[in-house]
Design a protein around this motif. Structure first.
Motif, PDB file in Angstrom:
ATOM      1  N   UNK A  80       0.809  -1.216   0.000  1.00 15.85           N
ATOM      2  CA  UNK A  80       0.000   0.000   0.000  1.00 15.85           C
ATOM      3  C   UNK A  80       0.840   1.262   0.000  1.00 15.85           C
ATOM      4  N   UNK A  81       2.021   1.211   0.609  1.00 16.74           N
ATOM      5  CA  UNK A  81       2.923   2.365   0.600  1.00 16.74           C
ATOM      6  C   UNK A  81       3.296   2.743  -0.833  1.00 16.74           C
ATOM      7  N   UNK A  82       3.703   1.756  -1.620  1.00 11.50           N
ATOM      8  CA  UNK A  82       4.132   2.027  -2.994  1.00 11.50           C
ATOM      9  C   UNK A  82       2.937   2.376  -3.892  1.00 11.50           C
ATOM     10  N   UNK A  83       1.782   1.770  -3.610  1.00 15.07           N
ATOM     11  CA  UNK A  83       0.580   2.101  -4.380  1.00 15.07           C
ATOM     12  C   UNK A  83       0.162   3.544  -4.129  1.00 15.07           C
ATOM     13  N   UNK A  84       0.249   3.977  -2.884  1.00 12.99           N
ATOM     14  CA  UNK A  84      -0.097   5.361  -2.550  1.00 12.99           C
ATOM     15  C   UNK A  84       0.881   6.339  -3.193  1.00 12.99           C
ATOM     16  N   UNK A  85       2.170   5.985  -3.195  1.00 13.36           N
ATOM     17  CA  UNK A  85       3.167   6.823  -3.855  1.00 13.36           C
ATOM     18  C   UNK A  85       2.825   7.038  -5.326  1.00 13.36           C
ATOM     19  N   UNK A  86       2.322   5.982  -5.974  1.00 15.79           N
ATOM     20  CA  UNK A  86       1.991   6.081  -7.397  1.00 15.79           C
ATOM     21  C   UNK A  86       0.681   6.830  -7.617  1.00 15.79           C
ATOM     22  N   UNK A  87      -0.255   6.748  -6.664  1.00 18.14           N
ATOM     23  CA  UNK A  87      -1.573   7.351  -6.846  1.00 18.14           C
ATOM     24  C   UNK A  87      -1.586   8.858  -6.611  1.00 18.14           C
ATOM     25  N   UNK A  88      -0.743   9.330  -5.719  1.00 18.77           N
ATOM     26  CA  UNK A  88      -0.800  10.748  -5.337  1.00 18.77           C
ATOM     27  C   UNK A  88      -0.560  11.681  -6.521  1.00 18.77           C
ATOM     28  N   UNK A  89       0.467  11.462  -7.374  1.00 21.83           N
ATOM     29  CA  UNK A  89       0.627  12.357  -8.537  1.00 21.83           C
ATOM     30  C   UNK A  89      -0.566  12.320  -9.488  1.00 21.83           C
ATOM     31  N   UNK A  90      -1.156  11.131  -9.670  1.00 21.76           N
ATOM     32  CA  UNK A  90      -2.326  11.011 -10.540  1.00 21.76           C
ATOM     33  C   UNK A  90      -3.506  11.783  -9.956  1.00 21.76           C
ATOM     34  N   UNK A  91      -3.769  11.581  -8.656  1.00 28.90           N
ATOM     35  CA  UNK A  91      -4.879  12.279  -8.004  1.00 28.90           C
ATOM     36  C   UNK A  91      -4.650  13.788  -8.004  1.00 28.90           C
ATOM     37  N   UNK A  92      -3.392  14.208  -7.902  1.00 29.49           N
ATOM     38  CA  UNK A  92      -3.085  15.640  -7.892  1.00 29.49           C
ATOM     39  C   UNK A  92      -3.510  16.308  -9.191  1.00 29.49           C
ATOM     40  N   UNK A  93      -3.264  15.644 -10.308  1.00 28.17           N
ATOM     41  CA  UNK A  93      -3.651  16.229 -11.595  1.00 28.17           C
ATOM     42  C   UNK A  93      -5.167  16.375 -11.697  1.00 28.17           C
ATOM     43  N   UNK A  94      -5.905  15.395 -11.175  1.00 29.99           N
ATOM     44  CA  UNK A  94      -7.365  15.456 -11.252  1.00 29.99           C
ATOM     45  C   UNK A  94      -7.924  16.576 -10.384  1.00 29.99           C
ATOM     46  N   UNK A  95      -7.421  16.751  -9.151  1.00 26.25           N
ATOM     47  CA  UNK A  95      -7.974  17.788  -8.272  1.00 26.25           C
ATOM     48  C   UNK A  95      -7.601  19.174  -8.781  1.00 26.25           C
ATOM     49  N   UNK A  96      -6.432  19.303  -9.415  1.00 25.48           N
ATOM     50  CA  UNK A  96      -6.064  20.603  -9.985  1.00 25.48           C
ATOM     51  C   UNK A  96      -7.006  20.989 -11.114  1.00 25.48           C
ATOM     52  N   UNK A  97      -7.416  20.015 -11.924  1.00 27.17           N
ATOM     53  CA  UNK A  97      -8.347  20.301 -13.023  1.00 27.17           C
ATOM     54  C   UNK A  97      -9.711  20.751 -12.511  1.00 27.17           C
ATOM     55  N   UNK A  98     -10.051  20.334 -11.296  1.00 27.51           N
ATOM     56  CA  UNK A  98     -11.335  20.737 -10.709  1.00 27.51           C
ATOM     57  C   UNK A  98     -11.168  21.937  -9.781  1.00 27.51           C
ATOM     58  N   UNK A  99     -10.041  22.637  -9.888  1.00 28.17           N
ATOM     59  CA  UNK A  99      -9.762  23.829  -9.086  1.00 28.17           C
ATOM     60  C   UNK A  99      -9.751  23.557  -7.580  1.00 28.17           C
TER      61      UNK A  99
END
Length: 420
Positions: A80-99
Motif C-alpha cells: 500500500x505504501x508504494x501504491x499510494x506513492x503512485x496514486x498521489x501524482x495522478x490524483x493531484x492532476x485530477x484535483x487541480x483540473x477541478x480547481x
C-alpha cells in the motif's frame, strides 16, 4: 486544516471566461510535481521499524497464527505504501483540473507562495487504506469470525468519515458543523460494539468506591462516542505547517503499534490478544499509507492533505483504540492534541474572536515564523522558543509528540503500583 488559502470562485470564473482564448493556444501540460521524499522518509522510518519487527519476531513469544496474520498485514501495508506513492501524482492532476488547490500562506510573498498546491490528497490515502483493509479479510477472517461484524463496522465508520471530510473540503462547511460530522460517522461503530463497558478501579480508591470493577454501561459508550469526536477533530485543529498533520499521525500510529505488540507479548488472555491484534490490522496500513503521503507533504509540501485526511486519520486511530480496548491509553497518546484543544477552546467556543486561519505570521525576508496570540500549540511554541523556520517548528512539535512514549511508560508504572 492546513496552511493554505483556497482558490476562490472568482478564480474559477476567470478560468471559464478565458477558456476561449486558451483554446486558440497550444495545449500545455500541468506543471511537474516535485519528486517525493520517499527515500528520506524510509531511512528515518527504520528507527521505528527495526525495533518493532524485533519485538514481533524475536523478543516476544507470539503464537504462530497471530504472528503470521500480523506479518501478512505488514506485507499488504508495504504494498500500500508504494501504491499510494503512485496514486498521489495522478490524483493531484485530477484535483487541480477541478480547481481544488490552495496557496501556502506560510510562504506568502515568496515564489513558493504563488504555486498552486493540489488539495484534498487525503482521498488517495483513504482509498488505498480501505482497499487494503478489505482485502486483508481474505487472509484473516472467516465467514463465522466473531470479529467480522466489528471489523466491517470500523471500516464503515472510517469510510463515512472520509466521505464527510471530502465534502468538507469541497463545500468548506462552518466550524460548528465540522465538530458534528464525527458524531454521525461514529454511529456504525457504536451500534456494532460488543466489547466490555467496565473499568478497573485502582486499589487505593476501592475503599471509597466499594467496587473493584465498575460497569459504566451506556456511559462508557458515551465516552467512546466523545473520544471518536475528539480524535477526529484534534488532528484537524493541530495543523498549519507542512507535514504536521501527517507527521503527528505517523508518530501516534507508531506508538499504538508498539503498545499493541507489548500487550500481546505480556498477556495470556487469547481474547485480549485478539483485540490488540485487531488494532494492529487497522493501524499498520494507516502508517504505511501515511508515510507515502508524508513523502509529498513534508516541507516544502507538494500537496495538501485536506480535511479528508485529518478526519480519516483521526477516526481510524479512534476506532483502533476503541475496538482494541485501550481507549483510555489512547488519550495519553493524544496528550499534545488535548493540550492544543484546551488552548483552542476559548476561540472555538466563540468566547474569544477566532480568525479563519489561526496561523503564525510569516516574514518573507527572513523566512521565519512569528507566533501570534491565537490559542494553538503552534503559536505557543513560537512564543516560547522564539522565531524559527516552518520546518524546524514542525520537527520540534513532532519531537514533543514523541515524548508520549515516556508518558505512557509512567502511566503504566503507576497502574502497576495501584494494582499491586
Amino acid at each position: 486544516m492546513t496552511a493554505r488559502k483556497r482558490a476562490t470562485s472568482e478564480a474559477a470564473s476567470t478560468t471559464t471566461t478565458t477558456a476561449a482564448a486558451a483554446a486558440a493556444k497550444p495545449l500545455t501540460t500541468d506543471p511537474p510535481m516535485a519528486p517525493s521524499k520517499a527515500g528520506q522518509i524510509l531511512k528515518v522510518s527504520l528507527i521505528f521499524f527495526v525495533p518493532y519487527l524485533y519485538l514481533i519476531l524475536s523478543h516476544y513469544n507470539i503464537e504462530p497464527d497471530l504472528k503470521r496474520s500480523i506479518l501478512i498485514n505488514a506485507a499488504v501495508s508495504s504494498a500500500g505504501f508504494f501504491l499510494t506513492l503512485a496514486m498521489i501524482p495522478v490524483a493531484s492532476r485530477y484535483v487541480l483540473r477541478r480547481n481544488l488547490f490552495g496557496y501556502d500562506i506560510n510562504k506568502k510573498g515568496t515564489t513558493q507562495g504563488s504555486v498552486k498546491v493540489p488539495e484534498s490528497l487525503g482521498i488517495a490515502v483513504g482509498i488505498v487504506f480501505l482497499v487494503l483493509a478489505i482485502l486483508f479479510q481474505y487472509f484473516n477472517f472467516t465467514s463465522d469470525s466473531l470479529w467480522l461484524v466489528e471489523y466491517n463496522a470500523a471500516l464503515a465508520s472510517i469510510c463515512f468519515m472520509m466521505l464527510l471530510g471530502f465534502v468538507d473540503d469541497v463545500l468548506d462547511v462552518p466550524w460548528r458543523v465540522k465538530l458534528a460530522l464525527p458524531s454521525i460517522a461514529a454511529l456504525p461503530l457504536l451500534m456494532a460494539y460488543a466489547g466490555h463497558t467496565t473499568i478497573i478501579i485502582p486499589k487505593p480508591l476501592i475503599p471509597y468506591v466499594g467496587l473493584e470493577i465498575l460497569d459504566l454501561g451506556w456511559i462508557y459508550k458515551l465516552y467512546m462516542w466523545l473520544l471518536a469526536i475528539f480524535c477526529t477533530n484534534s488532528i484537524n485543529i493541530h495543523a498549519g505547517l507542512n507535514g504536521l498533520e501527517v507527521g503527528q499521525t505517523v508518530v501516534i500510529s507508531s506508538a499504538i503499534l508498539v503498545h499493541n505488540v507489548i500487550q500481546i507479548g505480556v498477556s495470556s488472555d487469547p481474547e485480549y490478544k485478539q483485540a490488540h491484534a485487531f488494532s494492529i490490522y487497522l493501524v499498520q496500513p494507516l502508517l504505511a499509507t501515511s508515510l507515502a503521503l508524508l513523502s509529498y507533504n513534508w516541507y516544502p509540501s507538494s500537496v495538501f492533505v485536506g480535511d479528508t485526511y485529518t478526519y480519516f486519520a483521526g477516526m481510524t486511530m479512534a476506532v483502533a483504540g476503541i475496538l482494541g480496548h485501550f481507549s483510555e491509553t489512547l488519550l495519553i497518546f493524544f496528550l499534545p492534541q488535548v493540550l492544543n484543544f484546551l488552548l483552542s477552546l476559548p476561540q472555538l467556543s466563540g468566547y474569544v474572536p477566532c480568525p479563519r486561519h489561526r496561523l503564525p505570521r510569516f516574514d518573507p525576508q527572513t523566512g521565519l515564523l512569528t507566533g501570534t496570540n491565537d490559542g494553538t500549540l503552534v503559536n505557543v511554541f513560537l512564543r516560547q522558543f522564539g522565531r524559527m523556520s516552518e520546518k524546524s517548528l514542525c520537527i520540534l512539535l513532532l519531537v514533543f509528540q514523541k515524548y508520549k512514549f515516556s508518558y505512557v511508560a509512567t502511566g503504566r508504572l503507576l497502574l502497576l503500583l495501584f494494582h499491586a
